[in-house]
Design a protein around this motif. Structure first.
Motif, short mmCIF file in Angstrom:
data_model
loop_
_atom_site.label_atom_id
_atom_site.label_comp_id
_atom_site.label_asym_id
_atom_site.label_seq_id
_atom_site.Cartn_x
_atom_site.Cartn_y
_atom_site.Cartn_z
N HIS A 118 -0.81 28.82 81.05
CA HIS A 118 0.20 28.88 79.89
C HIS A 118 -1.36 29.92 79.00
CE1 HIS A 118 4.23 29.35 77.89
NE2 HIS A 118 3.42 30.67 77.90
N TYR A 119 -0.92 30.68 78.50
CA TYR A 119 -1.64 31.19 77.22
C TYR A 119 -0.98 31.53 76.33
CZ TYR A 119 -5.66 33.34 73.74
OH TYR A 119 -5.91 33.78 73.34
N ARG A 120 -0.59 31.88 75.51
CA ARG A 120 0.07 32.35 73.85
C ARG A 120 -0.59 31.93 73.13
NH1 ARG A 120 3.60 27.61 75.02
NH2 ARG A 120 3.62 27.15 72.58
N GLU A 165 -2.06 25.90 78.17
CA GLU A 165 -1.82 25.40 78.88
C GLU A 165 -1.61 25.66 80.53
OE1 GLU A 165 2.12 21.92 78.57
OE2 GLU A 165 2.16 23.53 77.59
N ALA A 166 -1.93 24.22 81.29
CA ALA A 166 -1.93 24.18 83.12
C ALA A 166 -0.62 23.70 82.81
CB ALA A 166 -2.36 22.88 83.56
N LYS A 167 0.45 24.73 83.95
CA LYS A 167 1.93 25.09 84.44
C LYS A 167 1.68 25.31 85.98
CE LYS A 167 4.06 25.08 79.92
NZ LYS A 167 5.06 25.82 79.06
N PHE A 168 3.03 25.13 86.30
CA PHE A 168 2.76 26.21 87.58
C PHE A 168 4.13 26.88 87.69
CE2 PHE A 168 1.05 22.10 88.88
CZ PHE A 168 0.06 22.21 90.20
N LEU A 169 3.75 28.40 88.29
CA LEU A 169 4.39 29.46 88.61
C LEU A 169 5.13 29.40 89.90
CD1 LEU A 169 4.68 32.64 87.94
CD2 LEU A 169 3.03 32.74 89.72
N VAL A 170 6.91 29.22 89.67
CA VAL A 170 7.60 29.49 90.39
C VAL A 170 8.01 30.17 90.61
CG1 VAL A 170 9.90 28.05 90.81
CG2 VAL A 170 8.20 27.51 88.92
N LEU A 171 8.51 31.21 91.94
CA LEU A 171 8.89 31.75 93.23
C LEU A 171 9.74 31.44 93.85
CD1 LEU A 171 4.55 33.79 93.33
CD2 LEU A 171 7.10 34.21 91.30
#
Length: 579
Positions: free
Chosen positions: A10-12, A180-186
């Motif tokens: 995730h990049y902001r 930040e490292a995150k997880f995409l939820v599908l």
């Protein structure tokens, strides 16, 4: 509902969007009218049959950009200024009007199909909130994490089509970015029904469909390594810089023209007390001092991680010296940590909305300027933008260099957008050429190709010969030498376990095939490859003692230039330096 969790980044960051306006036919008509016949707003209104209010507002805009002025004698009239007159006579485009606005950028980059999504279009969760079990795809082991630089590169993928007409993304503010490292939820039920988030790549779609069908979790993929990409540019033989004195003169000229930013990457930094070549190196420091006094920002880096403390101390000495020239904070951006690259750069704006880049063998902040150096100067906008991207990637590993990274990004974006308008008369007169950027591991591949394909000659100059000299250089040269009558290798120093006798044996073995020439004085610090009439590689790599590694592509940078008689011109200059 069955969810699948896919690793993602995730990049902001705040993005800077610029809106540009061109000039209307009415504005151009009024400018041309005043150039031919100075007069008042009433005169222009009557002559062109344009309402007086329109003429007045248009003249105000033209005066704001210095294109129209008031002449008081013998009577007050509006007239095209010298600047406006030059624009008309030279056929240049009128200066654009611009306005910047800040936008929030927030994107997600997943690791299964390498898709880039707008954050508002998908669901993501922090790593700490990942369930204990379930359909979880783990982050790949041993793979380097994404960086602010790599994510900046991906932002443009989702920004295309999102901006208003006339707007373009200048870049992002690197010093305010967040990664930040995150997880995409599908939802796999939605996937089974053919519903995917906007922006999903074909690879992600296929992988998820296979998971729904087989129950086997997808695997993450690693982006393929980038291969050298060739671009069309313009380059003259005079842009091949050969010899110590010419490097000093070119540095003084480029730095002397700068009005906003100068960037220097030198592998080493000399102490202010180092007497070797001090008088010549003083010219470099004085040029930087003059730039500081003019209010030009100086971004200074060193590359080596060997004797790190020594070079950091030398950089601090240089910082203190330049600080005396400009007491205002923010004009000296000096890094005391190495970027761990052997590449050498000089970059500066040219004071005319363009920029110049010198890349090659010269250690600008360390050299005594007594050895033979070879560099290439890039001035054409597209080529310069590519070089700025390279320098940006090299220095982006330093978190303290975020302001430099941002500046390089904005400069490159501006050059690419305006490259058709920025062509100078010098660029237009230079012959067409092809530029290919070589990363570390690309050098050996190209050298072997050149050894097999050269038709007239094959010439390589390396500062050092070392343990890998035979497979890295001598063997390919022998391949060329068994076909061609002119195959030469020049070097000055031996390194590692290589002794004089080792090189002598190979010289005897290759007699009549390869001319292997040691040149103790003047020392050859140049690193280049030239074959036939048109092909030149100007590099930082010591061809006879180093090997470029795939896992450290930015350690060495080379420029493969193909253009009319470039190799012939370079060799003539080089041989003149040897006397």
């Amino acid at each position: 509902m069955t969810n699948i969790f896919i690793p993602a980044w995730h990049y902001r960051a705040p993005g800077i969007v610029q809106r540009t306006w061109g000039w209307s036919p009415v504005e151009e008509m009024i400018l041309l009218s005043l150039d031919r016949s100075p007069g008042t707003t009433n005169d222009v209104s009557q002559k062109l049959k344009i309402p007086r209010q329109v003429v007045s507002s248009t003249v105000a805009r033209l005066m704001q950009f210095g294109l129209v002025e008031v002449r008081l004698s013998p009577q007050p009239v509006l007239v095209t200024s010298g600047i406006g007159h030059d624009f008309i006579r030279t056929g240049r485009a009128l200066p654009e009007r611009t306005a910047d606005r800040e936008i929030g950028i927030s994107v997600v980059h997943e690791k299964v199909g390498l898709s880039v999504f707008r954050t508002k279009d998908v669901d993501i969760i922090p790593v700490t909130k990942l369930p204990a079990r379930g359909a979880i795809v783990r982050f790949p082991e041993g793979e380097s994490p994404e960086t602010h630089y790599s994510m900046m590169q991906r932002v443009n993928e989702v920004m295309v089509g999102m901006l208003r007409p006339g707007e373009w993304l200048r870049g992002v503010q690197a010093n305010s970015s967040f990664l930040e490292a995150k997880f995409l939820v599908l939802d796999l039920d939605e996937v089974g029904a053919g519903v995917f988030p906007q922006g999903a790549s074909a690879e992600l779609v296929d992988a998820l469909k296979a998971t729904v069908k087989t129950g086997v979790l997808p695997k993450t993929i690693t982006p393929p390594p980038e291969r050298p990409v060739s671009i069309e540019t313009r380059l003259d033989a005079n842009q091949l810089v050969v010899g110590a004195e010419e490097h000093l003169q070119r540095f003084e000229r480029i730095v002397g023209a700068a009005k906003s930013n100068i960037f220097v990457l030198s592998t080493f930094v000399a102490s202010q007390s180092d007497e070797k070549g001090r008088d010549r190196r003083e010219r470099i420091v004085r040029a930087l001092e003059d730039a500081c006094r003019r209010g030009v920002r100086c971004h200074l880096f060193f590359g080596t991680s060997l004797d790190r403390a020594k070079h950091a101390a030398a950089m601090q000495e240089l910082y203190l010296r330049l600080s005396d020239a400009r007491q205002t904070r923010g004009y000296l951006l000096v890094q005391r940590d190495p970027v761990e690259s052997h590449a050498k750069f000089l970059v500066a704006d040219d004071g005319r909305d363009g920029a110049a880049v010198l890349m090659g063998s010269c250690n600008w902040l360390h050299s005594p300027f007594s050895a033979v150096e070879v560099s290439a100067e890039l001035t054409e906008a597209n080529a310069v933008a590519e070089a700025l991207d390279l320098l940006r990637e090299i220095v982006s590993k330093l978190s303290s260099a975020s302001r430099t990274v941002e500046t390089l990004q904005f400069m490159a974006s501006e050059l690419r957008r305006q490259r058709t308008m920025l062509a100078t008369s010098e660029d237009a007169q230079a012959p067409a050429a092809t530029l290919t950027i070589l990363h570390a591991a690309d050098h050996e591949r190209l050298l072997r190709v050149a050894a097999h394909e050269a038709q007239q000659r094959f010439v390589c100059c390396t500062n050092k010969v070392g343990a890998n000299m035979v497979p890295a250089l001598f063997d390919p040269a022998e391949v060329a030498g068994r076909r061609l009558g002119d195959v030469r290798i020049y070097y000055s120093r031996r390194t590692g376990p290589v002794k004089r006798g080792h090189v002598t044996k190979h010289r005897e073995r290759l007699h009549g095939i390869v001319d292997l020439t040691g040149v103790p004085e003047p020392q050859l610090h140049a690193k280049f490859l030239a074959w036939d009439s048109d092909h030149v590689v100007v590099s930082s790599l010591n061809w006879g003692s180093q090997s470029g590694l795939e896992d450290n592509p930015m350690d060495e940078i080379g420029l493969h230039l193909e253009g009319p008689n470039l190799a012939t011109s370079l060799l003539e200059k080089f041989e003149a330096e040897l006397g």
